[in-house]
Design an enzyme around this catalytic site. Structure first.
Site, short mmCIF file in Angstrom:
data_model
loop_
_atom_site.label_atom_id
_atom_site.label_comp_id
_atom_site.label_asym_id
_atom_site.label_seq_id
_atom_site.Cartn_x
_atom_site.Cartn_y
_atom_site.Cartn_z
N LEU A 76 -34.85 57.36 29.28
CA LEU A 76 -35.45 57.23 30.61
C LEU A 76 -36.91 56.81 30.50
O LEU A 76 -37.51 56.88 29.42
CB LEU A 76 -35.31 58.57 31.34
CG LEU A 76 -33.85 59.02 31.55
CD1 LEU A 76 -33.79 60.47 32.00
CD2 LEU A 76 -33.16 58.12 32.56
N PRO A 77 -37.52 56.39 31.62
CA PRO A 77 -38.85 55.79 31.53
C PRO A 77 -39.99 56.71 31.11
O PRO A 77 -40.93 56.27 30.45
CB PRO A 77 -39.09 55.26 32.96
CG PRO A 77 -37.72 55.05 33.51
CD PRO A 77 -36.89 56.15 32.92
N LYS A 180 -43.92 58.67 17.77
CA LYS A 180 -43.62 57.40 18.45
C LYS A 180 -44.86 56.88 19.18
O LYS A 180 -45.20 55.69 19.09
CB LYS A 180 -42.47 57.60 19.44
CG LYS A 180 -42.26 56.49 20.48
CD LYS A 180 -41.82 55.18 19.85
CE LYS A 180 -41.70 54.06 20.90
NZ LYS A 180 -40.61 54.28 21.86
N LYS A 249 -48.15 52.68 28.36
CA LYS A 249 -47.78 54.08 28.61
C LYS A 249 -47.79 54.88 27.31
O LYS A 249 -48.33 55.99 27.23
CB LYS A 249 -46.40 54.15 29.25
CG LYS A 249 -45.95 55.56 29.59
CD LYS A 249 -44.45 55.67 29.74
CE LYS A 249 -43.77 55.64 28.40
NZ LYS A 249 -42.33 55.97 28.45
#
Length: 304
Positions: A76-77, A180, A249
């Site tokens: 998911l985002p 990540k 992001k």
């Protein structure tokens, strides 16, 4: 492709996969091709149709998908959406022995808090397993998968994750999301400085292909010089499959983490500022490799 049955493949997990976008779709195909039954959900009707055409089983809601599964994977985002999906029914619908796996690029501190919440409220174990390698890595099953969780949970997941790439157990829950984000902060910073250097060389009169050949045999090499510049920037396709805003992001997650941990992030914060300006200037769906074209068209006298 006909629907797979776990009765035909004893021991194979039923996987719920929530989020069937650019990365989720090819990841589910790897699972389906290996014989897993995959029950999927996405808000996009196009994504759902693509998934069922590949042999997946559609679910009407995330909860309906989760209720059938041994492993529930989220792609998911962001953390807001992950927390919303989990809280609005997925965790409650899961069997107690099922594992919840967040393969999204989420915020590590929030991942740890969510793991505590679902364990306390539902006796569900959460593992984070974000990926690097882009759409091509997902298609080829060559993703780098950074896994955070207990030893026992990671052992249970390894054979499933190996169908999608190379999983590495990097620490306790939240560790995958931390690594990540830090990796992508490095990747973005490499790409920007590599682009500035190559653009300066071209303006001087150097051939960019010659520059890349030399750099890639020297100490300045990086994933940007070895992959992104030759494959997506020099050909002017700018189609790596990873959006600029998603890169930004992840960069912000990394610098926010550094701030929370009281670690200096001076260059990281500068890089976030530059990428934020590019995100403002470029179309919303721009690939992250567009940063090179943005730099080439920018007046160096402009202030960021």
């Amino acid at each position: 492709m006909p629907e797979q049955s776990t009765q035909e493949h004893p021991g194979l997990a039923v996987v719920a996969f929530i989020g069937l976008g650019n990365m989720g779709t090819p990841m589910t195909r790897r699972l389906l091709d290996a014989g897993h039954r995959v029950v999927g959900f996405d808000l996009s009707e196009t994504a759902m149709a693509r998934f069922t055409t590949s042999g997946g089983t559609s679910a009407a809601t995330p909860e309906a998908a989760a209720a059938q599964a041994d492993v529930v994977i989220l792609m998911l985002p962001n953390s807001d959406i992950v927390e919303s999906v989990v809280a609005t029914g997925v965790a409650a619908a899961m069997r107690p022995d099922a594992l919840l796996v967040d393969m999204s690029s989420s915020e590590p501190m929030r991942t740890r808090a969510l793991a505590e919440k679902v364990r306390f409220e539902h006796d569900i174990e959460l593992v984070d397993a974000p990926v690097s390698g882009g759409v091509q890595g997902a298609v080829n099953g060559k993703l780098v998968i950074m896994v955070g969780g207990s030893d026992a949970a990671v052992r249970r997941l390894t054979s499933t994750l190996e169908l999608m790439g190379k999983p590495t157990h990097v620490g306790t829950v939240g560790s995958g999301h931390a690594l990540k984000a830090l990796n992508n902060l490095l990747s973005a910073t490499h790409l920007m400085i590599t682009s500035e250097a190559i653009l300066a060389g071209v303006r001087f009169g150097l051939d960019p292909e010659v520059m890349l050949s030399v750099i890639n045999g020297s100490s300045g090499r990086s994933g940007s010089s070895e992959n992104k510049w030759p494959n997506f920037i020099l050909p002017e396709t700018y189609d790596s499959g990873f959006a600029l805003r998603l890169m930004l992001k992840d960069m912000r997650i990394a610098t926010d983490l550094a701030e929370q941990l009281k670690v200096p992030s001076m260059l990281g914060n500068e890089a976030v500022g530059l990428w934020s300006t590019a995100a403002h200037d470029l179309p919303a769906d721009s690939d992250h490799t567009e940063i090179a074209r943005w730099l080439s068209q920018r007046d160096p006298r402009e202030n960021v």
